[in-house]
Motif scaffolding. Structure first.
Motif, mmCIF file in Angstrom:
data_model
loop_
_atom_site.group_PDB
_atom_site.id
_atom_site.type_symbol
_atom_site.label_atom_id
_atom_site.label_comp_id
_atom_site.label_asym_id
_atom_site.label_seq_id
_atom_site.Cartn_x
_atom_site.Cartn_y
_atom_site.Cartn_z
ATOM 1 N N PRO A 66 0.790 -1.237 0.000
ATOM 2 C CA PRO A 66 0.000 0.000 0.000
ATOM 3 C C PRO A 66 0.822 1.286 0.000
ATOM 4 C CG PRO A 66 0.017 -0.946 2.188
ATOM 5 C CD PRO A 66 0.748 -1.907 1.283
ATOM 6 N N THR A 67 2.043 1.233 0.551
ATOM 7 C CA THR A 67 2.839 2.460 0.676
ATOM 8 C C THR A 67 4.294 2.204 0.270
ATOM 9 O OG1 THR A 67 3.327 1.995 3.000
ATOM 10 C CG2 THR A 67 1.417 3.397 2.564
ATOM 11 N N ASN A 68 5.030 3.287 0.140
ATOM 12 C CA ASN A 68 6.452 3.238 -0.185
ATOM 13 C C ASN A 68 7.223 2.593 0.965
ATOM 14 O OD1 ASN A 68 5.747 4.814 -2.430
ATOM 15 N ND2 ASN A 68 6.138 6.714 -1.313
ATOM 16 N N LEU A 69 8.447 2.150 0.679
ATOM 17 C CA LEU A 69 9.305 1.680 1.757
ATOM 18 C C LEU A 69 9.550 2.849 2.707
ATOM 19 C CD1 LEU A 69 11.979 -0.554 -0.044
ATOM 20 C CD2 LEU A 69 9.903 -1.267 1.137
ATOM 21 N N GLU A 70 9.489 2.584 3.990
ATOM 22 C CA GLU A 70 9.600 3.630 5.007
ATOM 23 C C GLU A 70 11.019 4.198 5.062
ATOM 24 O OE1 GLU A 70 9.454 4.045 9.846
ATOM 25 O OE2 GLU A 70 8.713 2.217 8.931
ATOM 26 N N VAL A 71 11.102 5.503 5.196
ATOM 27 C CA VAL A 71 12.387 6.186 5.378
ATOM 28 C C VAL A 71 12.537 6.476 6.873
ATOM 29 C CG1 VAL A 71 13.750 8.245 4.853
ATOM 30 C CG2 VAL A 71 12.308 7.223 3.080
#
Length: 189
Positions: A170-175
């Motif tokens: 659902p989302t980008n890889l977390e930074v």
């Protein structure tokens, strides 16, 4: 009558002293209970503080001097994988060329990197779908259709900025929070 007045004065004096004694006893009892409560709570609260080994894992320092443009490394941060990639100019251009309106989780590369260090991308190595570790950080691993990362568990494809482009994630890889402590060292956490 003088004796009655003297007796009334003595009763009043005794009552005033009794109130004073009772007040002192009440204050002493409350103070003792407070000291006992603090003596009980201090060990309970202090045992909840993180141990030294947990505090040591709260940050990770990495030497990035050996990472060539186009290469990435895997490290460990808080017992989870973290990817650090030195993007090439071509990868930066590809990431910046993608219209944000076409992304499921719209973020520009500039938002995902630190100012003045757009070539360094630091992300958690955990797929946002079900927590698998994507491929693409090590030499020779498949990077997916968009040249970033590929999650083999359920087929999520990430681009060079680690943004989700295809698949169930659902989302980008977390930074994670990170900073440069020198030109060749980053501190994550």
């Amino acid at each position: 009558m003088a004796t009655t007045t003297g007796s009334a004065d003595t009763d009043t004096l005794a009552t005033e002293e009794g109130v004073r004694r009772r007040d002192f006893i009440n204050i002493a009892a409350v103070a003792a209970a407070g000291v006992g409560g603090v003596a009980t709570l201090v060990p309970l609260i202090s045992q909840m503080a993180p141990s030294k080994d947990v505090l040591a894992e709260s940050t990770t320092e990495l030497d990035i001097s050996a990472i060539e443009p186009g290469q990435a490394i895997k490290a460990v941060f808080r017992k989870q994988p973290v990817f650090v990639r030195n993007l090439t100019q071509r990868e930066i251009d590809e990431a910046n060329a993608v219209p944000l309106s076409s992304l499921r989780d719209p973020q520009s590369l500039e938002e995902r990197t630190l100012e003045g260090r757009q070539n360094w991308l630091v992300t958690m190595g955990v797929c946002t779908h079900l927590g698998c570790v994507p491929l693409g950080a090590a030499e020779g691993e498949p990077r997916g259709e968009f040249g970033g990362y590929f999650c083999p568990c359920h087929g999520s494809h990430y681009d060079t900025a680690a943004r989700i482009r295809k698949g169930p994630a659902p989302t980008n890889l977390e930074v994670p929070d990170y900073e440069f402590t020198s030109d060749t060292t980053i501190l994550i956490g």
